[in-house]
Design an enzyme around this catalytic site. Sequence first.
Site, PDB file in Angstrom:
ATOM      1  N   THR A 241      -6.628  11.744  87.774  1.00  0.00           N
ATOM      2  CA  THR A 241      -7.390  12.147  88.955  1.00  0.00           C
ATOM      3  C   THR A 241      -7.682  13.640  88.990  1.00  0.00           C
ATOM      4  O   THR A 241      -8.384  14.097  89.896  1.00  0.00           O
ATOM      5  CB  THR A 241      -6.642  11.744  90.238  1.00  0.00           C
ATOM      6  OG1 THR A 241      -5.291  12.221  90.174  1.00  0.00           O
ATOM      7  CG2 THR A 241      -6.618  10.227  90.382  1.00  0.00           C
ATOM      8  N   THR A 244      -3.922  18.328  86.612  1.00  0.00           N
ATOM      9  CA  THR A 244      -3.815  19.432  85.658  1.00  0.00           C
ATOM     10  C   THR A 244      -5.114  20.225  85.588  1.00  0.00           C
ATOM     11  O   THR A 244      -5.096  21.454  85.466  1.00  0.00           O
ATOM     12  CB  THR A 244      -3.452  18.884  84.273  1.00  0.00           C
ATOM     13  OG1 THR A 244      -2.245  18.105  84.372  1.00  0.00           O
ATOM     14  CG2 THR A 244      -3.230  20.002  83.282  1.00  0.00           C
ATOM     15  N   HIS A 463     -15.257 -21.295  81.328  1.00  0.00           N
ATOM     16  CA  HIS A 463     -14.263 -20.476  82.032  1.00  0.00           C
ATOM     17  C   HIS A 463     -14.946 -19.310  82.750  1.00  0.00           C
ATOM     18  O   HIS A 463     -14.726 -19.075  83.941  1.00  0.00           O
ATOM     19  CB  HIS A 463     -13.238 -19.948  81.016  1.00  0.00           C
ATOM     20  CG  HIS A 463     -12.133 -19.139  81.625  1.00  0.00           C
ATOM     21  ND1 HIS A 463     -10.879 -19.658  81.872  1.00  0.00           N
ATOM     22  CD2 HIS A 463     -12.094 -17.847  82.047  1.00  0.00           C
ATOM     23  CE1 HIS A 463     -10.115 -18.719  82.412  1.00  0.00           C
ATOM     24  NE2 HIS A 463     -10.842 -17.599  82.526  1.00  0.00           N
ATOM     25  N   GLU A 464     -15.799 -18.567  82.035  1.00  0.00           N
ATOM     26  CA  GLU A 464     -16.482 -17.425  82.649  1.00  0.00           C
ATOM     27  C   GLU A 464     -17.488 -17.886  83.690  1.00  0.00           C
ATOM     28  O   GLU A 464     -17.701 -17.203  84.700  1.00  0.00           O
ATOM     29  CB  GLU A 464     -17.172 -16.586  81.564  1.00  0.00           C
ATOM     30  CG  GLU A 464     -16.223 -15.962  80.555  1.00  0.00           C
ATOM     31  CD  GLU A 464     -15.226 -15.020  81.212  1.00  0.00           C
ATOM     32  OE1 GLU A 464     -15.548 -14.446  82.267  1.00  0.00           O
ATOM     33  OE2 GLU A 464     -14.110 -14.879  80.674  1.00  0.00           O
TER      34      GLU A 464
END
Length: 693
Positions: A241, A244, A463-464
């Site tokens: 995010t 640093t 499935h998709e």
Amino acid sequence: AFDRVLFMSGGCLTAFHRVYCEGDIPWDDKEFRFYFLGSAAVWAAVVYYFFFRNAGREVTWKDFVNNYLSKGIVDRLEVVNKRYVRVVFAPGKSPLDGQYVWFNIGSVDTFERNLETAQLELGIEGESRIPVVYSTESDGSFLLSMLPTILIIGFLLLTLRRGSAGVGRSGRGMGGLFSVGETTAKVLKDEIDVKFKDVAGCEEAKLEIMEFVNFLKNPKQYQELGAKIPKGAILTGPPGTGKTLLAKATAGEANVPFITVNGSEFLEMFVGVGPARVRDLFVMARKNAPCILFIDEIDAVGRKRGRGNFGGQSEQENTLNQLLVEMDGFNTATNVVVLAGTNRPDILDPALLRPGRFDRQIFIGPPDIKGRASIFKVHLRPLRLETSIKKDNLARKMAALTPGFTGADIANVCNEAALIAARHLCDSIIQKHFEQAIERVIGGLEKKTQILQPGEKKTVAYHEAGHAVSGWYLEHADPSLKVSIIPRGKGLGYAQYLPKEQYLYTKEQLLDRMCMTLGGRVSEQIFFGKITTGAHDDLKKVTQSAYAQIVQFGMNEKVGQVSFDLPRQGEMALEKPYSEATARLIDEEVRTLINMAYEKTLTLLTEKRSDVQKVAVRLLEKEVLDKADLLELLGPRPFAEKSTYEEFVEGTGSLEEDTSLPEGLKDWNKDRGKDKESTDEQIARHVTGGMPF
């Protein structure tokens, strides 16, 4: 012997070169030249002794008897060290121009018996027999065995002396055996080119960080009012995010030294190194005051004390204690601000977070859609885009397609888009490259070499299709954006959805999301009458969601309004915070909730069986379906949805990220009203009281 001398000579010279020549020690250093030339002289003497002295000629016992003993030219025999015999010729009878010969013997007794037998056979008797002399000589083996030890001791002594007096590239002592307690922190002044304009998506955190900079620049502004300058702040938030990066931007904007160190550098295998390095770090900070001290990944040394230490000494706890003491040692006039970063604030010791040490905790979460657009603008600057593409419009569209992405993910997307364009030898980057980069980041690399069998491919397609159709007809589920049966990463299929920008979920919304996740397993059951292992990841997500609803969110009537912490992924829960009866009840309610979602999905897909089949057949033909294909096959979605940037940010004010300043900061600037300045310039001018960075 030759190999040993070469090996030790090379090792010695290499060690000298690496430690001293690469350590910036000049050749005109008298002490260094003394040790180096002395070592070279010793090795030269050894080499001369072994390779340039008169070593004689080795012969066998048979050659000695036939060529020398039988001819009567031997004056005497010298048994040296009971290991070999040197043959001394009579004066004027040496056949080798002054060079002697020698031969090895197994033992003295055997040699004497063989010599007596040979003389009897040759008829040498009485006073004519060859005299034998026994002697002991030093052959240099003891010196040779001691030389490595002597050199190592001399090398260590020189290293210890250099540890206190030597100077390396950093301008500090080079160290030595007793210099492990010196800090490894780096002092940066003008070496960071990251500015606040390069940080986007965390404007509130940027304001607080800039306020710390103002503490260092204008301390009297606060001290005259009786305020104490905060000791430090800790930056928390998920990985990627920008914690640093924000600290680096602080170093880039501030005109004070920036000292950076990683938390893991305090922990070594030697006892006492961690506290010593902490002390040395804060000594360095006081010398460079006013300055900013940044400790990255502070959770390495800041973990809660008393865990896992069964009566013994803990180096990590001692290091933490020293850190607490050093932070208490700062007074208000020290002008040293300590910043720290971590993504595990829950494991930090409470003493570290109390006021007076880290006074402020700045949370940097994943950016919202406006923040993602700002981050995209930052990372699109160096990219060569197609001339017809406007960066602002592209940033907004990509922000709408990347919900939940952090700054690091967005940077990865922009870099992957550039790599894809370069891979296809394109002169510029187009929008399609960014869409492919998003698929690459979410689903993984496309596996064109992984060929599915026809039966497996058909199973993956249905499935998709089950996922896509269930998400299309469930009100609170995420609408499908793209469906593919091309294997990516670890999965055999891939589906991209467009989640809503929301932070609060109801039971009904969570149930619909569980139903959409179970759509693939239900579709397999309906069309094939059997299930496969392809739904492993789906079942894992559903199970986690169900446990979270019951254990954490208090969304179950039987368990009640309670909340327990679930162990993090990869962590082992030593004990549960509830009784066995409660655990049994929770398991039963989780199964009930998952079964309810399964039955709801089964009813829905049974009604929409024809739609699932149409989507699956089209998937088998094209392998990839986008939203336009789903609209053609299924018709308009029966629920309102947001698909553009403008729709997502509708009702939140401006389309741009809100970077307006708080009233308190505005009052600091006498010249407010300069609308021509950039947002970062306005923030910097307000925070620093009108002083430029």
